[in-house]
Every structure is written in C-alpha cells, then in structure tokens.
Design a protein around this motif. Structure first.
Motif, PDB file in Angstrom:
ATOM      1  N   UNK A   1       4.689   0.775 -46.333  1.00  0.00           N
ATOM      2  CA  UNK A   1       3.406   0.814 -47.034  1.00  0.00           C
ATOM      3  C   UNK A   1       2.462  -0.284 -46.572  1.00  0.00           C
ATOM      4  N   UNK A   2       3.028  -1.316 -45.941  1.00  0.00           N
ATOM      5  CA  UNK A   2       2.221  -2.463 -45.529  1.00  0.00           C
ATOM      6  C   UNK A   2       2.119  -2.574 -44.002  1.00  0.00           C
ATOM      7  N   UNK A   3       2.654  -1.579 -43.294  1.00  0.00           N
ATOM      8  CA  UNK A   3       2.574  -1.561 -41.839  1.00  0.00           C
ATOM      9  C   UNK A   3       1.462  -0.611 -41.427  1.00  0.00           C
ATOM     10  N   UNK A   4       0.679  -1.004 -40.418  1.00  0.00           N
ATOM     11  CA  UNK A   4      -0.417  -0.157 -39.947  1.00  0.00           C
ATOM     12  C   UNK A   4       0.089   1.244 -39.628  1.00  0.00           C
ATOM     13  N   UNK A   5      -0.664   2.255 -40.027  1.00  0.00           N
ATOM     14  CA  UNK A   5      -0.237   3.650 -39.917  1.00  0.00           C
ATOM     15  C   UNK A   5       0.222   4.013 -38.513  1.00  0.00           C
TER      16      UNK A   5
ATOM     17  N   UNK B   1       4.223  -6.487 -35.394  1.00  0.00           N
ATOM     18  CA  UNK B   1       3.529  -5.367 -36.018  1.00  0.00           C
ATOM     19  C   UNK B   1       2.298  -5.882 -36.751  1.00  0.00           C
ATOM     20  N   UNK B   2       1.417  -4.960 -37.076  1.00  0.00           N
ATOM     21  CA  UNK B   2       0.241  -5.281 -37.881  1.00  0.00           C
ATOM     22  C   UNK B   2       0.568  -5.011 -39.346  1.00  0.00           C
ATOM     23  N   UNK B   3       0.397  -6.025 -40.185  1.00  0.00           N
ATOM     24  CA  UNK B   3       0.704  -5.921 -41.607  1.00  0.00           C
ATOM     25  C   UNK B   3      -0.608  -5.803 -42.398  1.00  0.00           C
ATOM     26  N   UNK B   4      -0.623  -4.864 -43.343  1.00  0.00           N
ATOM     27  CA  UNK B   4      -1.807  -4.619 -44.172  1.00  0.00           C
ATOM     28  C   UNK B   4      -1.494  -4.997 -45.613  1.00  0.00           C
ATOM     29  N   UNK B   5      -1.694  -6.250 -46.005  1.00  0.00           N
ATOM     30  CA  UNK B   5      -1.402  -6.646 -47.386  1.00  0.00           C
ATOM     31  C   UNK B   5      -2.363  -5.996 -48.370  1.00  0.00           C
ATOM     32  N   UNK B   6      -1.950  -5.907 -49.610  1.00  0.00           N
ATOM     33  CA  UNK B   6      -2.778  -5.272 -50.634  1.00  0.00           C
ATOM     34  C   UNK B   6      -4.039  -6.101 -50.903  1.00  0.00           C
ATOM     35  N   UNK B   7      -5.194  -5.493 -50.639  1.00  0.00           N
ATOM     36  CA  UNK B   7      -6.452  -6.161 -50.943  1.00  0.00           C
ATOM     37  C   UNK B   7      -6.801  -7.310 -50.031  1.00  0.00           C
ATOM     38  N   UNK B   8      -6.092  -7.469 -48.937  1.00  0.00           N
ATOM     39  CA  UNK B   8      -6.393  -8.558 -48.013  1.00  0.00           C
ATOM     40  C   UNK B   8      -6.570  -8.025 -46.597  1.00  0.00           C
ATOM     41  N   UNK B   9      -7.017  -8.936 -45.703  1.00  0.00           N
ATOM     42  CA  UNK B   9      -7.260  -8.553 -44.331  1.00  0.00           C
ATOM     43  C   UNK B   9      -5.955  -8.329 -43.575  1.00  0.00           C
ATOM     44  N   UNK B  10      -5.973  -7.368 -42.664  1.00  0.00           N
ATOM     45  CA  UNK B  10      -4.813  -7.080 -41.821  1.00  0.00           C
ATOM     46  C   UNK B  10      -4.510  -8.292 -40.947  1.00  0.00           C
TER      47      UNK B  10
END
Length: 341
Positions: A128-132, A156-165
């Motif tokens: 859920x937190x990894x770039x699609x 990997x690129x991590x996409x935290x909730x409500x924050x910048x990748x």
C-alpha cells in the motif's frame, strides 16, 4: 497411577497373599507346591516394590526437570521481551512482514515514516505504501529474500500517507517474528532521497540497483558473537547500514574458527551465552593476541548494566554497551574502537 494409589494397590495384594497363605496351609495342596507358589508371589511383590522405588525416583527427577524448564522458560520470555522492546523503540524504521508483504509487526519509527499509527498497520500490506509501478518488482524481491541467508538490499519508492514520496533503501533478512515463528521477513527502511538527489542522473536511472550510503565505516570488518539469532540479525543490519562488513557467529568456538581465518577490525560479543560465555571468549582473544602480536578492539554487550559492565572491563573488554542502547550508540562505539571517529 499416582504414588498413593500404587502403594494402596500393593497393600491389598499383600493382604490377599496372607489370606491365600492361610488357605493353602489348610487346603489339601501338597506343602512343597504351596510353598513354591507362595515364594513366587512374594518374589513378584518384591519386584513390584523395586518398581515402585524406581517410579518414585523418576517422579522426583521429572519434578526437578520441570522446575528447570520453567526457570529457563521464564528467562527466555524475559529476554524476548528485551529484544521486543529494542525492536519497538529503535530509532531506525523496522518492521516484520510475511512473504507477501503483509505487516506482522512494526516499530514506532517505522510507523512514523509511513505516517500511520502502528496499530492500524498490523495486517495491512506494505504494498500500500510502494509506488504502483514497482509493486511486482518489490513483491518478487520479497519472495526471493525468503530463500536468502544474508541481508539483501533493494531500492523502492515509498508513498507514506499524506506525505511526499521518498526513495527508500530497504534491507531485508529472512528470519522470525518476535514471537519466534519462522517464514517472516525482517525489514529496515532508510530514507535516502537526499543522497539520490545529489547523485548524477545516470546513477539514479534504475530503481533496482542498490546504492552505497557514504559514511566513515565503509569496509570496517566486525566479528559479532551472540547465541540469539534475532539479535545477530538486528545488529548486523544496523552495522551494515553504515558500510560495516559483518561476520556473525553463534558460539565462542565459531568465533575462534573465524579468528583462525582472518583478523577482524573489531570484535563484539554477548556476555551471557550458554556453554562458553563472553568471558571465555575474551580470555581466548587475549591469548591469541599474545601469540600473534595482535591488538583487536573488543566490546561486550549485555542485557544487564552495572554488574556486567564492571566485570566486562576488568576481564579485558575495552567497551560495554547495553542491548537496549540506541543504534547510534552502537555505531559510535564501533567507530571509536576502530579509531574512525
């Protein structure tokens, strides 16, 4: 059958033998035949008595073993709690997942990095937190790591909730949950965005190539001795993040075998280990140093404070660190021992 029941059973048999003896005396059975039958019965009773004694001895032994096992279990539970607290409070982002990336455990720093409460992350997928576009790559890597014995690095690129990748360096090691179950992945996340931004474009063209984070411990060789596998993996991962080349062993004998092959820059050893402990190891190290003219900086770690620290320094260790100390203190200690400060 309990001891009291067995004794009662023997008494009943003896009473019936006495009655049978009187019957045989009064009966028309030949005396020799009657005496022979009585002697056989008495012999069997004696054998039963011996058997009763053996049972009693075995019961006492079982009680002793049960007490020892209970004490050992309490010690293991206490030590596991120490390691669990170390995991939860570590300043680096640590989590445990299964082979599919489902989060089984996560520490406070890891939850803060993903910007979600720890309790809400358990049972959720790290995907859920990894770039699609990196989902399949990351999942394949996690499955590969289940069959690897060493710590694996990936990016990997991590996409935290409500924050910048951000770009994350991910250290993955197949191992156990803190509950002891096998088939888990121990993961450390490190935000390396600032290093990536300072790199030239051709160096960041691929998200699959791991990078080296610049530091002053690159190439430093550390031998780490601890009988607890989880501790070996955790400390090895912390050291490896700073460029340290780590060799981990579980026993003093294995450590001495490593010293026969090569000379490390620093040795770190747990103090309280079964069979041969850290004090035994430091005596061997001092003997090796005297024979080969070496001087190897050595440090002791333990779950105890004043008692082990004082004794460890007197025994010849140059430093002592509590197992719950932050990783920054571990790195600082290793750097100081290796004169890399």
């Amino acid at each position: 059958m309990r001891q009291e029941e067995f004794s009662y059973f023997i008494e009943i048999i003896q009473q019936r033998i006495a009655a049978l003896e009187q019957y045989l005396i009064k009966s028309s059975i030949p005396e020799q035949q009657a005496l022979s039958a009585l002697n056989d019965i008495k012999t069997n009773i004696q054998n039963l008595r011996l058997f009763q004694t053996e049972i009693q001895d075995n019961l006492e032994l079982i009680k002793t073993l049960e007490a020892e096992l209970l004490e050992q279990n309490e010690t293991l539970v206490s030590e596991r709690q120490v390691y669990h607290d170390l995991f939860k409070l570590a300043p680096n982002a640590y989590l445990v997942t299964n082979g599919e990336g489902i989060i089984l455990e996560i520490n406070y720093t890891g939850a803060a990095l993903l910007n979600v409460l720890p309790s809400l992350l358990i049972g959720k997928s790290l995907m859920n937190f990894v770039a699609q576009q990196e989902h399949q790559f990351f999942l394949n890597k996690l499955k590969e790591c289940l069959n690897e014995k060493s710590v694996q690095e990936l990016e990997v690129s991590i996409c935290p909730s409500g924050k910048q990748v951000f770009v994350a360096l991910v250290l993955v090691k197949a191992g156990r949950e803190t509950s002891g179950a096998l088939g888990a992945l121990q993961i450390c996340l490190h935000d390396i965005t600032k290093y990536k931004q300072s790199a030239v474009p051709e160096q960041i063209s691929s998200l699959t190539a791991p990078i080296r984070i610049p530091n002053r411990l690159d190439g430093l060789r550390v031998l780490f001795v601890d009988d607890e596998a989880d501790t070996r993996d955790l400390i090895a991962a912390v050291l490896m993040q700073h460029g340290v080349v780590v060799t981990t062993v579980a026993t003093v004998a294995q450590a001495l075998q490593q010293l026969e092959r090569s000379r490390p820059d620093v040795i770190i050893s747990d103090i309280r280990m079964p069979d041969e402990d850290g004090y035994t190891l430091i005596r061997h190290i001092k003997a090796i140093e005297a024979a080969k003219g070496w001087q190897i900086p050595t440090a002791a770690i333990s779950a105890y404070l004043a008692e082990d620290r004082t004794k460890a320094i007197k025994a010849g260790f140059q430093a002592h660190l509590h197992k719950l100390a932050p990783p920054t203190e571990l790195i600082a200690m290793v750097a100081q021992l290796a004169n890399r400060v």
